[in-house]
Write a protein that holds these residues in place. Sequence first.
Motif, PDB file in Angstrom:
ATOM      1  N   MET A  74       5.203   7.268  -5.755  1.00  0.00           N
ATOM      2  CA  MET A  74       5.476   5.839  -5.643  1.00  0.00           C
ATOM      3  C   MET A  74       4.876   5.273  -4.365  1.00  0.00           C
ATOM      4  N   ALA A  75       5.041   6.013  -3.271  1.00  0.00           N
ATOM      5  CA  ALA A  75       4.454   5.558  -2.009  1.00  0.00           C
ATOM      6  C   ALA A  75       2.937   5.520  -2.089  1.00  0.00           C
ATOM      7  N   ALA A  76       2.355   6.521  -2.767  1.00  0.00           N
ATOM      8  CA  ALA A  76       0.902   6.559  -2.913  1.00  0.00           C
ATOM      9  C   ALA A  76       0.399   5.391  -3.744  1.00  0.00           C
ATOM     10  N   MET A  77       1.169   5.003  -4.767  1.00  0.00           N
ATOM     11  CA  MET A  77       0.756   3.902  -5.634  1.00  0.00           C
ATOM     12  C   MET A  77       1.084   2.540  -5.043  1.00  0.00           C
ATOM     13  N   LEU A  78       1.976   2.514  -4.069  1.00  0.00           N
ATOM     14  CA  LEU A  78       2.351   1.238  -3.463  1.00  0.00           C
ATOM     15  C   LEU A  78       1.170   0.599  -2.745  1.00  0.00           C
ATOM     16  N   GLY A  79       0.280   1.451  -2.194  1.00  0.00           N
ATOM     17  CA  GLY A  79      -0.903   0.924  -1.521  1.00  0.00           C
ATOM     18  C   GLY A  79      -1.791   0.133  -2.459  1.00  0.00           C
ATOM     19  N   PRO A  80      -2.238   0.736  -3.594  1.00  0.00           N
ATOM     20  CA  PRO A  80      -3.038  -0.032  -4.544  1.00  0.00           C
ATOM     21  C   PRO A  80      -2.307  -1.230  -5.134  1.00  0.00           C
ATOM     22  N   ALA A  81      -0.950  -1.159  -5.196  1.00  0.00           N
ATOM     23  CA  ALA A  81      -0.198  -2.256  -5.805  1.00  0.00           C
ATOM     24  C   ALA A  81      -0.165  -3.484  -4.909  1.00  0.00           C
ATOM     25  N   PHE A 128       2.428  -2.975  -9.577  1.00  0.00           N
ATOM     26  CA  PHE A 128       3.808  -2.811  -9.135  1.00  0.00           C
ATOM     27  C   PHE A 128       4.631  -2.098 -10.195  1.00  0.00           C
ATOM     28  N   VAL A 129       4.309  -2.316 -11.457  1.00  0.00           N
ATOM     29  CA  VAL A 129       4.962  -1.562 -12.532  1.00  0.00           C
ATOM     30  C   VAL A 129       4.690  -0.075 -12.363  1.00  0.00           C
ATOM     31  N   MET A 130       3.465   0.260 -11.983  1.00  0.00           N
ATOM     32  CA  MET A 130       3.097   1.650 -11.744  1.00  0.00           C
ATOM     33  C   MET A 130       3.935   2.246 -10.611  1.00  0.00           C
ATOM     34  N   VAL A 131       4.184   1.448  -9.589  1.00  0.00           N
ATOM     35  CA  VAL A 131       5.002   1.902  -8.465  1.00  0.00           C
ATOM     36  C   VAL A 131       6.431   2.185  -8.923  1.00  0.00           C
ATOM     37  N   LEU A 132       7.007   1.271  -9.676  1.00  0.00           N
ATOM     38  CA  LEU A 132       8.390   1.433 -10.131  1.00  0.00           C
ATOM     39  C   LEU A 132       8.551   2.621 -11.069  1.00  0.00           C
ATOM     40  N   LEU A 133       7.506   2.927 -11.819  1.00  0.00           N
ATOM     41  CA  LEU A 133       7.585   4.037 -12.771  1.00  0.00           C
ATOM     42  C   LEU A 133       7.527   5.400 -12.093  1.00  0.00           C
TER      43      LEU A 133
END
Length: 468
Positions: free
Chosen positions: A123-130, A291-296
């Motif tokens: 989630m932290a890794a995806m938060l950057g692109p989000a 952001f959906v990717m982050v939440l998932l």
Amino acid sequence: MFMSMYGISGYTVMIPIWKAYWGINIDQAQWSLIGFMAAAGVSMTLSGYAMERWGIRKVLVAATTVSTIFSCMGSMLTDWESLVAIRIVSGLCVGVITPLTVSLIYHHIAEEKRASAMGWWSMAAMLGPAIGPVISGWLYVQFGWSSLFLFTGLLNICMLACLSQLPRQSMSLSYSAFPLRQFVLAGTGSACVIIGLSQIHHWFGVGWGYGLVAVAGSGMLARLAHSSAADKQPLLYWRLFKNRLWKLTMLWNGIVTLALYAGTYLMPLYLMDVQGWNAADSGWIMLFPSFVMVLLAPIVGRLYDVVGPQRLLFSGLILMLVGSLLLASMNGAVSLFMVISAMFIRSVGVSLVTMPGNHMSMVCLENEHVAQGSALSNWLKQLLSACSIAIYSAIVMLGHTSTDGHVVTVSRIQAAFWVSVVFILLLLPIWWLLFKGRRKISLSSTSLNGGQRNTNNLKTVAEKERVI
């Protein structure tokens, strides 16, 4: 990990802006990103040795402090070349930090909770692109491009505050001598491959020398792998490739990385250069699907212990394929709703393939090899990340010789997305190899306890392979 991905995605959205601000073309603007990623790939080779020599906490504090200082310096720059140099230094710091964040999980968290922890790490890794494009676009519109460096410095300061909570470790007294020769081969080879590939669209013209640079870098990396295989304490633990499951999961993660950066790199170019949106609006458009990717991500971490990696990986593969096909088919007149929908489908797929792949690559290793495995896997993924951006950039630039800022066409964006579709299709045979001959992919060969697998007593690689 957020800092690392923000360093990539947050500045990706700035490439179209820097083209206009500095009076350069996309071929030159990409060096701010390629330089960062190449430098990170070089320094990632040091993370395993540095952790054994000084401990995780000291290395993280030192790297983050240096990154803070140079980020603040970056906000005062007045020329393009210095900006690229600062980005290279930032990449060197992030390259050391990223693998150690994974090592923290596998050194300080109980085995039955690691899948869930990897979900939060993802989630932290995806938060950057989000949120990176949103923050970067808003900061640029409100305060100018130098504010991006000040914001990165602020993130580093927050990270230092978090690191102060880690327990102190004593310095190791049994560390091995630094393998300088292997580091030179790894660093020089990585840089040569990335630099050479970044100019692939010039190979058959005036830039043919870059092709030779890429070939020379590949030779250095091949020599590194050969020499490391016979070393008892190598810089990069290549013997891990003897583990069949680790080899397949690394192949999976590598191809996912090649496909992943199509969205991160191409969508800001499409939205700004083709659709005509500004940086801030483009960031908001990219926010919802990401952001959906982050939440998932943490949800997928929980599902790993319930449904197993087989179903998660296959579902994610199909969704990534569908989303990428939709993006590859879009033209300059496509509606904003269709763009966001395609990005949403693709983002859900990315969530389902990323966390299980990362966790499988670590859980199949013996505990004492986790640090080396993290260093090697992150180095390979960083190398492939830079190479993928170089490939997509080359496709976008192919056939263009103009030096003005508006060289991106929708047909080139489509061509680049079709290449990402090919990468995703390559995942199908790998998925089959990962799970072939397994009657049922569950998380425990003997029992499930409340959805959690009992791996506390699993010590050998063979035992761990049997439960995945």
